[in-house]
Write an enzyme that holds these catalytic residues in place. Structure first.
Site, PDB file in Angstrom:
ATOM      1  N   LEU A 210      66.043   7.400  73.312  1.00 51.95           N
ATOM      2  CA  LEU A 210      67.118   7.369  74.299  1.00 51.95           C
ATOM      3  C   LEU A 210      68.451   6.983  73.672  1.00 51.95           C
ATOM      4  CD1 LEU A 210      65.387   5.788  77.444  1.00 51.95           C
ATOM      5  CD2 LEU A 210      65.998   8.169  77.044  1.00 51.95           C
ATOM      6  N   CYS A 211      68.417   6.152  72.621  1.00 53.84           N
ATOM      7  CA  CYS A 211      69.672   5.756  71.982  1.00 53.84           C
ATOM      8  C   CYS A 211      70.354   6.960  71.329  1.00 53.84           C
ATOM      9  CB  CYS A 211      69.432   4.659  70.952  1.00 53.84           C
ATOM     10  SG  CYS A 211      68.261   5.110  69.650  1.00 53.84           S
ATOM     11  N   THR A 212      69.547   7.876  70.781  1.00 54.12           N
ATOM     12  CA  THR A 212      70.116   9.094  70.189  1.00 54.12           C
ATOM     13  C   THR A 212      70.728   9.973  71.267  1.00 54.12           C
ATOM     14  OG1 THR A 212      68.518   9.063  68.381  1.00 54.12           O
ATOM     15  CG2 THR A 212      69.589  11.164  68.847  1.00 54.12           C
TER      16      THR A 212
END
Length: 449
Positions: A210-212
């Site tokens: 999700l951070c990407t």
């Protein structure tokens, strides 16, 4: 001078299988023209999916002597379909796949009747699927396969010794392709592994951190998944995304385009959005043709008994050269779908509403927003709104009374199963037993009462 060349019968090659005995035939095989005529007039086959594989299946089944076919598909034709879905033309773009596919096959093959259904597979009642001799799957979705598998298995009944009753077995032939690879399998519920018995054969879907997605997207798929997994919840708080809803998919596509433009990433298209969200792998026409031929042959073998069916899973690999293999997988006797069913014991006073609530808390089922049917009668339906309103009054009535005070019987429930982050539509068969009714002894309750 008149042409004296004898006309070759269209059924010439088919007659070699159906009009004479053989060493590999099924025990119930009776060769003759009557068998061929029965296949043409009585064998009713449903094709699920009218895409690349579905188009091939309709053509092959029609040419194999099946004259009563129906096809169900909820999609419309897109330009990207035209390179492999050979029944469609440029002027068909935007039209329902099922309707155009049925029309084209009937135009080319005389005497064949194909009834199209332009709708979701979940929109049809159970009785619709029970009307077919064989169900043939040409799908590109694990969720859709699971649903049809559960539907076919819901018709299965067992004897007291847990042996399946032959007349309740609904055969399925499942085909699937992924690039240059494919499979064909025969599913005889209660005898061979069902789809859920071998769900482990399908690799897990690719997950992106999700951070990407939120901070450093690097390709078109990242932009699409950002719109799908993050942006949707921000804008539509509490509303479940439906991958089969064209409006929902169009919204994700539009947001993905904005995301891609912001980061200077090319390649976001509507077809790619569908592929990423629904985990669709691009298909190749030659693979579809090979797998369809295998599925059509298995359908003919089941319907006629002219040869023993596949046991039970064929794989094809054309990436480097050609490799085919048949594997006999073993059925899971404890399968929740094709097994005898989950036994749930209840007091006769339990209301339908309480029963539905218990399904959500059941450690095995985890079934939310459940609709309940009993012997074809809708006890409660979550949708459409008109059916929900018509059946709402049943919620406060005892389930025992709604089931005609039968001490034990089967009910079918449909709803969303799984954990909150991975729910999917499913159908389950439940053996409901009422304690103290008709000599049923009190015992520990499975699922609570």
């Amino acid at each position: 001078m008149a042409d004296s060349t004898p006309q070759v019968s269209r059924s010439r090659d088919l007659d070699k299988l159906l009009l004479r005995p053989g060493h590999l035939v099924s025990p119930n095989f009776v060769p003759g023209t009557e068998l061929r005529d029965d296949i043409e007039t009585l064998a009713k086959v449903l094709v699920v999916g009218a895409g690349g594989l579905g188009c091939e299946l309709l053509k092959d089944l029609a040419l194999s002597g099946f004259k009563n076919l129906e096809v169900i598909d909820m999609d419309r034709i897109e330009v990207s379909n035209l390179n492999r879905q050979f029944l469609f033309r440029l002027e068909d773009v935007g039209k329902p796949k099922a309707e155009v596919a049925a029309k084209r096959v009937m135009e080319r093959i005389s005497g064949v009747n194909i009834v199209p259904h332009f709708c979701r597979i979940e929109d049809k009642e159970l009785d619709f699927y029970n009307d077919f001799l064989i169900i043939v799957l040409g799908l590109d979705s694990i969720e859709a396969r699971s649903y049809i598998n559960a539907v076919a298995c819901s018709f299965l009944e067992y004897e007291s010794d847990d042996k399946p009753r032959e007349e309740t077995i609904k055969p399925m032939v499942d085909g699937g392709t992924e690039g240059f690879k494919g499979h064909a399998r025969v599913i005889l519920p209660g005898k061979t592994p069902c789809f859920e018995c071998t769900i482990w054969l399908f690799p897990p879907q690719v997950k992106f951190p999700l951070c990407t997605l939120a901070e450093t997207p690097r390709n078109a798929a990242h932009c699409i998944e950002y719109a799908h997994l993050i942006k949707w919840d921000e804008v539509h708080s509490g509303k479940t995304f439906d991958p089969d809803n064209p409006e929902h998919m169009q919204w994700v596509y539009s947001e993905a385009v904005k995301r891609a433009e912001l980061f200077g990433i090319p390649g976001v298209t509507y077809s790619l959005t569908q592929g990423v969200v629904k985990n669709i792998i691009p298909a190749i026409a030659s693979t579809n043709a090979i797998i369809s031929a295998a599925c059509a042959l298995e359908t003919l073998k089941i319907a006629s008994g002219c040869s023993k069916p596949l046991e039970n899973y064929l794989t094809y690999n054309g990436v480097e050269g050609l490799h085919t293999k048949v594997t006999e997988f073993v059925r899971d006797k404890d399968c929740l779908v094709c097994g005898p069913g989950i036994r749930i014991e209840l007091d006769t006073s339990v209301t339908l509403k309480k029963f539905i609530d218990q399904l959500e808390d059941h450690p095995t089922l985890l079934l939310s927003k459940a609709s309940v049917t009993h012997r074809g009668k809708n006890l409660y339906m979550q949708a459409p709104p008109i059916l929900e309103e018509m059946t709402r009054s049943n919620l406060d009535k005892p389930l025992f009374d709604l089931m005609d005070r039968t001490p034990k019987d089967i009910v079918h429930v449909t709803g969303s199963a799984g954990k909150s982050d991975s729910k999917q539509s499913c159908l389950r068969k439940l053996h409901v037993v009422f304690k103290g009714a008709g000599g049923v002894a009190d015992m520990d309750v499975a699922g609570g009462a």
